[in-house]
Design a protein around this motif. Structure first.
Motif, PDB file in Angstrom:
ATOM      1  N   SER A  66      29.155  21.874 -29.242  1.00 41.15           N
ATOM      2  CA  SER A  66      28.745  21.187 -30.470  1.00 41.15           C
ATOM      3  C   SER A  66      29.909  21.068 -31.446  1.00 41.15           C
ATOM      4  CB  SER A  66      27.579  21.928 -31.130  1.00 41.15           C
ATOM      5  OG  SER A  66      26.477  21.988 -30.251  1.00 41.15           O
ATOM      6  N   GLY A  67      30.753  22.108 -31.511  1.00 37.07           N
ATOM      7  CA  GLY A  67      31.928  22.068 -32.382  1.00 37.07           C
ATOM      8  C   GLY A  67      32.893  20.976 -31.939  1.00 37.07           C
ATOM      9  N   GLY A 111      28.815  31.157 -36.401  1.00 37.28           N
ATOM     10  CA  GLY A 111      27.379  31.269 -36.610  1.00 37.28           C
ATOM     11  C   GLY A 111      26.983  32.218 -37.715  1.00 37.28           C
ATOM     12  N   SER A 112      25.921  32.994 -37.450  1.00 39.92           N
ATOM     13  CA  SER A 112      25.304  33.787 -38.517  1.00 39.92           C
ATOM     14  C   SER A 112      26.170  34.967 -38.951  1.00 39.92           C
ATOM     15  CB  SER A 112      23.934  34.283 -38.061  1.00 39.92           C
ATOM     16  OG  SER A 112      24.037  34.801 -36.757  1.00 39.92           O
ATOM     17  N   ARG A 113      27.213  35.300 -38.140  1.00 40.10           N
ATOM     18  CA  ARG A 113      28.071  36.421 -38.528  1.00 40.10           C
ATOM     19  C   ARG A 113      28.923  36.071 -39.742  1.00 40.10           C
ATOM     20  NH1 ARG A 113      31.556  37.069 -34.180  1.00 40.10           N
ATOM     21  NH2 ARG A 113      30.534  35.313 -33.189  1.00 40.10           N
ATOM     22  N   ALA A 114      29.212  34.772 -39.908  1.00 37.95           N
ATOM     23  CA  ALA A 114      29.990  34.345 -41.073  1.00 37.95           C
ATOM     24  C   ALA A 114      29.113  33.433 -41.923  1.00 37.95           C
ATOM     25  CB  ALA A 114      31.238  33.598 -40.616  1.00 37.95           C
ATOM     26  N   LYS A 115      28.582  33.969 -42.997  1.00 39.48           N
ATOM     27  CA  LYS A 115      27.719  33.155 -43.869  1.00 39.48           C
ATOM     28  C   LYS A 115      28.449  32.846 -45.169  1.00 39.48           C
ATOM     29  CE  LYS A 115      23.114  32.638 -42.621  1.00 39.48           C
ATOM     30  NZ  LYS A 115      22.356  33.764 -42.062  1.00 39.48           N
ATOM     31  N   SER A 136      34.712  26.052 -36.357  1.00 34.82           N
ATOM     32  CA  SER A 136      34.775  27.283 -37.166  1.00 34.82           C
ATOM     33  C   SER A 136      33.416  27.922 -37.429  1.00 34.82           C
ATOM     34  CB  SER A 136      35.510  27.005 -38.480  1.00 34.82           C
ATOM     35  OG  SER A 136      34.898  25.952 -39.187  1.00 34.82           O
ATOM     36  N   PHE A 137      32.610  27.325 -38.263  1.00 38.99           N
ATOM     37  CA  PHE A 137      31.352  27.959 -38.673  1.00 38.99           C
ATOM     38  C   PHE A 137      30.234  27.752 -37.652  1.00 38.99           C
ATOM     39  CE2 PHE A 137      33.612  28.057 -42.660  1.00 38.99           C
ATOM     40  CZ  PHE A 137      33.228  29.282 -43.190  1.00 38.99           C
ATOM     41  N   VAL A 142      36.009  21.780 -41.665  1.00 41.67           N
ATOM     42  CA  VAL A 142      35.613  23.152 -42.010  1.00 41.67           C
ATOM     43  C   VAL A 142      34.393  23.091 -42.926  1.00 41.67           C
ATOM     44  CG1 VAL A 142      36.319  25.307 -43.093  1.00 41.67           C
ATOM     45  CG2 VAL A 142      37.972  23.986 -41.780  1.00 41.67           C
ATOM     46  N   ILE A 143      34.444  22.162 -43.894  1.00 43.90           N
ATOM     47  CA  ILE A 143      33.333  21.988 -44.830  1.00 43.90           C
ATOM     48  C   ILE A 143      32.078  21.524 -44.086  1.00 43.90           C
ATOM     49  CG2 ILE A 143      32.541  20.670 -46.829  1.00 43.90           C
ATOM     50  CD1 ILE A 143      35.511  20.526 -47.710  1.00 43.90           C
ATOM     51  N   PHE A 144      32.240  20.508 -43.222  1.00 49.13           N
ATOM     52  CA  PHE A 144      31.100  19.993 -42.463  1.00 49.13           C
ATOM     53  C   PHE A 144      30.527  21.086 -41.554  1.00 49.13           C
ATOM     54  CE2 PHE A 144      33.080  15.433 -42.431  1.00 49.13           C
ATOM     55  CZ  PHE A 144      32.889  15.368 -43.797  1.00 49.13           C
ATOM     56  N   SER A 145      31.440  21.836 -40.898  1.00 48.85           N
ATOM     57  CA  SER A 145      31.021  22.878 -39.955  1.00 48.85           C
ATOM     58  C   SER A 145      30.204  23.947 -40.678  1.00 48.85           C
ATOM     59  CB  SER A 145      32.258  23.487 -39.291  1.00 48.85           C
ATOM     60  OG  SER A 145      31.903  24.345 -38.239  1.00 48.85           O
ATOM     61  N   ALA A 146      30.651  24.336 -41.877  1.00 50.92           N
ATOM     62  CA  ALA A 146      29.928  25.346 -42.657  1.00 50.92           C
ATOM     63  C   ALA A 146      28.575  24.808 -43.102  1.00 50.92           C
ATOM     64  CB  ALA A 146      30.753  25.756 -43.869  1.00 50.92           C
TER      65      ALA A 146
END
Lengths: 109, 238
Positions: free
Chosen positions: B106-107, A34-38, A29-30, B85-89
């Motif tokens: 990496s994901g 990347g930087s588009r979703a902070k 997901s994040f 989701v938490i780890f990814s963020a």
């Protein structure tokens, strides 16, 4: 093994595919967005506690529950204490495994 | 693959290596369980490669065996993986400037162990190549070890001892990660709150208690941080 009603062939691979989607969308997901979703800075700071929370949430039930019942005096808790003492005192990375398993076996048999 | 990447990969690998021991019992158990569910070697290793998540694999096996509806398999795997989701963020800022395909790779490779071991130093480093190496080195090692040991479990499912409590090594690995983290007091508060919640809610289905515990722990750490900070300013005032 008892007779199962498990389907075979494409059904099984579809099940794997769905389990994979449900794994890799959260993981990526994040990292991928990347930087588009902070995340907001406050949330980002709160997330520093995620590893400690997740690790303790995984470990404590395994150590304190014996077949679903809370049991304080059990070999796993003694092994846990040994692991924490060894890991705090010495830097050696293999020692906690040796000490933990030794204490577990000692009090189990 | 420049020098910074290679140096990062070596450091990350060496940092993670001792802790990767904890994967061995998990992988063996997963391999044995997939064979027990009636999968062929090809099916077991196929699942192991495309899902690559011990908890999700072990958690969906009983549903697959009874031929449960697809939505239930999807929902269970999602609940087991929400923590990612938490780890990814949390780890995402370390992938700034990395190409899209490497971020997708990496994901796919994100695991609890590598996240807990590597994210603090990754987030502190300013060199993006070193950071990527420091992540991919241990992650690729983790993937290889997981596949090889699961295959051993799949092939040797009938001869492994089941009464040695070898699965406890997985818990020891998590404890070893936890020890240095809880050295600060808010982290200890977060860990104790999360652990107590997980123990209290262990009866909830789909491991939802684990997810609730993570949220409670994060909230407790955040509150504890302010509370402890307030306390120390009071000490100074006195």
């Amino acid at each position: 093994m008892s007779e199962s009603v498990m389907h075979s062939g494409w059904w099984l691979w579809l099940a794997f595919f769905l389990a994979a989607l449900a794994t890799h969308i959260p993981r990526g997901s994040f990292i991928v967005a990347g930087s588009r979703a902070k995340l907001p800075a406050g949330l980002q700071r709160a997330l520093r506690y995620a590893p400690a929370a997740a690790l303790a949430a995984l470990v404590m039930p395994d150590v304190l529950l014996i077949s679903g019942e809370l049991q304080i005096a059990n070999p796993k808790l003694l092994a846990t204490i040994a692991v924490f003492v060894v890991a705090t005192r010495w830097r050696n990375a293999w020692l906690p495994f040796i000490a933990g398993m030794a204490v577990l076996w000692l009090f189990k048999f | 693959m420049n020098i910074a990447f290679r140096q990062g990969a070596r450091e990350g690998f060496l940092h993670y290596l001792p802790l990767s021991v904890g994967l061995i019992p998990w992988a063996l158990v997963t391999g044995v369980a997939m064979r027990g569910a009636g999968f062929s070697v090809l099916e077991a290793m196929g699942m192991n490669c495309i899902v690559f998540a011990g908890t999700a694999q072990l958690g969906t096996l009983p549903l697959i065996v009874i031929g449960a509806p697809m939505w239930m398999i999807l929902a269970t795997a999602l609940a087991l993986n929400l923590r990612f989701v938490i780890f990814s963020a949390a780890i995402a800022p370390a992938f700034e400037g990395v190409s899209r395909w490497r971020r997708i790779l990496s994901g796919y490779l994100l695991t609890d162990g590598v996240f807990a071991t590597c994210s603090p130093r990754m987030l502190a480093s300013t060199d993006k190549d070193w950071r990527l190496g420091y992540y991919l080195g241990p992650s690729i090692w983790c993937w290889l070890l997981w596949q090889v040991v699961t295959l051993i479990g799949v092939l040797g499912s009938s001869v492994l001892p089941t009464n040695w409590s070898l699965d406890f090594m997985a818990s020891i690995a998590l404890m070893v990660l936890l020890v240095p983290i809880v050295a600060s007091r808010p982290m200890l508060v977060a860990a104790l709150a999360a652990g107590a919640t997980a123990v209290t809610l262990h009866d909830l289905p789909l491991k939802l208690g684990l997810i609730a515990a993570i949220f409670v722990g994060i909230a407790a750490g955040f509150v504890g941080e302010r509370w402890i900070a307030d306390d120390s300013t009071k000490d100074v005032a006195l």
